[in-house]
Scaffold this motif. Structure first.
Motif, PDB file in Angstrom:
ATOM      1  N   GLY A  39      40.846  41.246  37.342  1.00 28.46           N
ATOM      2  CA  GLY A  39      41.444  42.642  37.616  1.00 28.46           C
ATOM      3  C   GLY A  39      42.934  42.331  37.460  1.00 28.46           C
ATOM      4  O   GLY A  39      43.556  41.487  38.081  1.00 28.46           O
ATOM      5  N   GLY A  40      43.525  43.499  37.058  1.00 27.56           N
ATOM      6  CA  GLY A  40      45.060  43.398  36.810  1.00 27.56           C
ATOM      7  C   GLY A  40      45.803  43.385  38.169  1.00 27.56           C
ATOM      8  O   GLY A  40      45.433  43.588  39.317  1.00 27.56           O
ATOM      9  N   CYS A  41      47.144  43.517  38.030  1.00 26.53           N
ATOM     10  CA  CYS A  41      48.213  43.341  39.003  1.00 26.53           C
ATOM     11  C   CYS A  41      49.035  44.525  38.981  1.00 26.53           C
ATOM     12  O   CYS A  41      49.921  44.854  37.811  1.00 26.53           O
ATOM     13  N   GLY A  62      36.172  48.768  42.338  1.00 22.51           N
ATOM     14  CA  GLY A  62      36.043  49.154  40.916  1.00 22.51           C
ATOM     15  C   GLY A  62      35.798  48.335  39.836  1.00 22.51           C
ATOM     16  O   GLY A  62      34.965  48.510  39.053  1.00 22.51           O
ATOM     17  N   MET A  63      36.486  47.063  40.094  1.00 16.17           N
ATOM     18  CA  MET A  63      36.513  46.068  39.047  1.00 16.17           C
ATOM     19  C   MET A  63      35.056  45.561  38.999  1.00 16.17           C
ATOM     20  O   MET A  63      34.542  45.055  37.978  1.00 16.17           O
ATOM     21  N   THR A  64      34.569  45.218  40.200  1.00 15.63           N
ATOM     22  CA  THR A  64      33.244  44.762  40.322  1.00 15.63           C
ATOM     23  C   THR A  64      32.229  45.770  39.428  1.00 15.63           C
ATOM     24  O   THR A  64      31.305  45.124  38.886  1.00 15.63           O
ATOM     25  N   TYR A  65      32.247  47.111  39.459  1.00 12.39           N
ATOM     26  CA  TYR A  65      31.412  47.939  38.675  1.00 12.39           C
ATOM     27  C   TYR A  65      31.841  47.652  37.478  1.00 12.39           C
ATOM     28  O   TYR A  65      30.759  47.768  36.385  1.00 12.39           O
ATOM     29  N   LYS A  66      32.826  47.738  37.020  1.00  9.77           N
ATOM     30  CA  LYS A  66      33.426  47.915  35.531  1.00  9.77           C
ATOM     31  C   LYS A  66      32.915  46.499  34.999  1.00  9.77           C
ATOM     32  O   LYS A  66      32.523  46.480  33.748  1.00  9.77           O
ATOM     33  N   CYS A  67      32.789  45.337  35.537  1.00 10.59           N
ATOM     34  CA  CYS A  67      32.589  44.076  34.924  1.00 10.59           C
ATOM     35  C   CYS A  67      31.038  44.228  34.794  1.00 10.59           C
ATOM     36  O   CYS A  67      30.372  43.813  33.740  1.00 10.59           O
ATOM     37  N   GLY A  77      38.362  41.920  41.112  1.00  9.93           N
ATOM     38  CA  GLY A  77      39.349  41.700  41.879  1.00  9.93           C
ATOM     39  C   GLY A  77      40.596  42.287  41.383  1.00  9.93           C
ATOM     40  O   GLY A  77      40.397  43.379  40.432  1.00  9.93           O
ATOM     41  N   LYS A  78      41.547  42.476  42.083  1.00  8.35           N
ATOM     42  CA  LYS A  78      42.873  43.335  41.828  1.00  8.35           C
ATOM     43  C   LYS A  78      43.968  42.862  42.635  1.00  8.35           C
ATOM     44  O   LYS A  78      43.593  42.138  43.777  1.00  8.35           O
ATOM     45  N   SER A  79      45.204  43.094  42.252  1.00  7.78           N
ATOM     46  CA  SER A  79      46.354  42.694  42.980  1.00  7.78           C
ATOM     47  C   SER A  79      47.506  43.527  43.019  1.00  7.78           C
ATOM     48  O   SER A  79      47.194  44.583  42.104  1.00  7.78           O
ATOM     49  N   THR A 110      44.101  37.264  36.785  1.00  4.49           N
ATOM     50  CA  THR A 110      44.894  38.525  36.515  1.00  4.49           C
ATOM     51  C   THR A 110      45.767  38.682  35.457  1.00  4.49           C
ATOM     52  O   THR A 110      45.954  37.863  34.713  1.00  4.49           O
ATOM     53  N   GLY A 111      46.507  39.725  35.602  1.00  9.96           N
ATOM     54  CA  GLY A 111      47.475  40.192  34.234  1.00  9.96           C
ATOM     55  C   GLY A 111      48.095  41.726  34.456  1.00  9.96           C
ATOM     56  O   GLY A 111      48.056  42.288  35.684  1.00  9.96           O
ATOM     57  N   THR A 112      48.118  42.121  33.349  1.00  9.48           N
ATOM     58  CA  THR A 112      49.070  43.605  33.219  1.00  9.48           C
ATOM     59  C   THR A 112      48.214  44.682  33.999  1.00  9.48           C
ATOM     60  O   THR A 112      46.941  44.979  33.564  1.00  9.48           O
TER      61      THR A 112
HETATM   62  O1  PPY Z   1      40.391  47.240  33.445  1.00 10.04           O
HETATM   63  C1  PPY Z   1      41.173  47.076  34.614  1.00 10.04           C
HETATM   64  O2  PPY Z   1      41.409  47.998  35.239  1.00 10.04           O
HETATM   65  C2  PPY Z   1      41.813  45.817  34.558  1.00 10.04           C
HETATM   66  O3  PPY Z   1      42.524  45.517  35.523  1.00 10.04           O
HETATM   67  C3  PPY Z   1      41.399  44.789  33.502  1.00 10.04           C
HETATM   68  C4  PPY Z   1      42.311  43.560  33.695  1.00 10.04           C
HETATM   69  C5  PPY Z   1      41.841  42.415  34.323  1.00 10.04           C
HETATM   70  C6  PPY Z   1      42.635  41.435  34.141  1.00 10.04           C
HETATM   71  C7  PPY Z   1      43.892  41.273  33.581  1.00 10.04           C
HETATM   72  C8  PPY Z   1      44.514  42.481  33.263  1.00 10.04           C
HETATM   73  C9  PPY Z   1      43.741  43.574  33.128  1.00 10.04           C
END
Ligand code: PPY
Ligand code: NAI
Length: 367
Positions: A39-41, A62-67, A77-79, A110-112
């Motif tokens: 999940g993004g940050c 939400g990311m658990t469901y999206k994955c 996860g998310k940050s 994680t990422g953008t």
């Molecule tokens: O789809 C999302 O909302 C995301 O957060 C995707 C994501 C996952 C990991 C790094 C960056 C974006």
């Protein structure tokens, strides 16, 4: 005790504090049944820590469901970083964040996200490999809005087929809220296909750019002001800006027959899915439609391959058809049908993991 009650749905919540770089971040891992959390940050000047906790808990779930919906072997996860993206960024801040991500030992990638850019995470990459969505120059896929927009187009096709029995966008009309990285690409594709658009954005320059480009394309654009987008006489509402845009107030204004867009958390509350159903508006669950970006960033972990990303993004069409049919059969809202679909997928994997548990070595390694 109160805090444990609040995180009762989550596996782990980490508070990251580094006074030297000024980093104040929270990492939330919701569920890793399907695999390491992804999940993004997000970086925002949250008014209170409480607000940041609320956001990260909701987004990681939400990311658990999206994955699960995208059939990724990843959990949710998310940050969030508490700070102003325009004033508080520094290479040190993102290196420090990278160290905290590394400390989770592969449980979290994680990422953008909103407020952060792939370039920010180039600094984090010096401390951890567990960053995805990295620039092409560093071996990543680059801009994730390309597959996200493709996913929205597949979502629109599946929805148009269900409601009007056609996937041809010519002469159909769409009300697009937000012409940013995703919305602009969706708008352009629809114009190329001869659709009629109502568009709005708070940024005048993107509107001007679209209107200019539309002059050479078969479709037509009408620019509308702010909230008028909700009552635009279109076939489909396409939210590509903020979350929470479907609420008790806006739902009354909608004249469309379907809602399909990229924005995360479009419904202020899940119960609004039932109201959309009652009003005869077909809702394409956001976390199914906007999974193209997730599919692309996760793909980087297996050596980036654009063709594979496109193939998996195409599956958004089939998943939506399946959800629409299930919702019809059970007389459920599409939100409920989609949540049930994901919960079942996660539950099935739990059973499969325990079935094969004999091959998992004991964790207590005494030497
Ligand atoms: O789809 C999302 O909302 C995301 O957060 C995707 C994501 C996952 C990991 C790094 C960056 C974006
Ligand atoms: N970029 C991606 O890969 C993904 C994006 N999303 C979601 O899709 C949505 C759009 O994402 P991006 O295009 O990447 O973001 P972006 O920041 O590039 O674009 C958002 C656009 O919405 C406009 N906007 C903001 N407030 C508005 C308002 N009140 N009314 C009208 N327009 C408004 C902005 O000016 C901007 O042009 C966001 O909700 C994002 O979380 C979801 C999954 C992946």
């Amino acid at each position: 005790m109160l805090e444990f009650e609040r995180i009762k749905d989550h596996e782990q919540v980490v508070f990251c504090n580094d006074p030297k770089s000024g980093l104040k971040a929270i990492i939330a891992i919701h569920d890793t049944t399907l695999g390491p959390a992804l999940g993004g940050c997000r970086m925002r000047p949250y008014a209170t820590v409480d607000e940041a906790v609320e956001d990260v808990l909701r987004l990681s779930k939400g990311m658990t469901y999206k994955c699960a919906a995208a059939d990724m072997d990843h959990g949710g996860g998310k940050s969030v970083i508490i700070g102003d993206p325009l004033k508080d960024k520094s290479p040190d801040l993102f290196r420090s964040f990278g160290q905290f991500v590394e400390s989770l030992n592969g449980r979290f990638y994680t990422g953008t996200d909103m407020g952060t850019t792939p370039e920010d995470f180039v600094h984090s990459l010096k401390e951890t490999k567990n960053i995805v969505g990295i620039p092409e120059a560093y071996g990543g896929h680059g801009d994730s809005s390309v597959p996200t927009a493709q996913g929205v187009i597949y979502g629109l096709k599946a929805t148009a087929k269900k409601v009007w029995g056609t996937e041809v966008f010519q002469d159909m009309s769409f009300a697009i809220q937000g012409l940013g990285k995703v919305g602009f690409k969706v708008a352009k594709k629809l114009l190329e296909d001869g659709a009629n658009l109502f568009v709005t954005d708070i940024n005048k320059s993107v509107i001007k750019e679209l209107v200019n480009q539309a002059e050479h394309l078969p479709g037509k654009v009408e620019v509308v002001k702010g909230d008028d987008i909700y009552s635009a006489p279109a076939d489909v509402f396409v939210p590509c800006a903020l979350g929470g845009v479907i609420n008790d107030e806006t739902i009354e204004k909608l004249k469309v027959k379907a809602v399909v867009g990229s924005a995360n958390n479009q419904l202020l509350e899940d119960r609004l899915g039932d109201i959309l159903k009652e009003r005869g508006i077909l809702y394409a669950p956001d976390y199914i439609v906007n999974a193209g970006g997730l599919i692309q960033v996760a793909d980087e972990l297996h050596h980036p391959n654009k063709e594979r990303v496109l193939q998996q993004t195409r599956a958004i069409y089939d998943t939506l058809v399946q959800i629409y049919d299930h919702a019809d059969r059970e007389n459920w809202s599409t939100v409920h049908a989609s949540n049930v679909f994901c919960d079942e997928r996660i539950e099935n994997r739990k059973q499969r993991n325990s079935f094969f548990s004999a091959s998992i070595p004991p964790k207590w390694q005494i030497r």
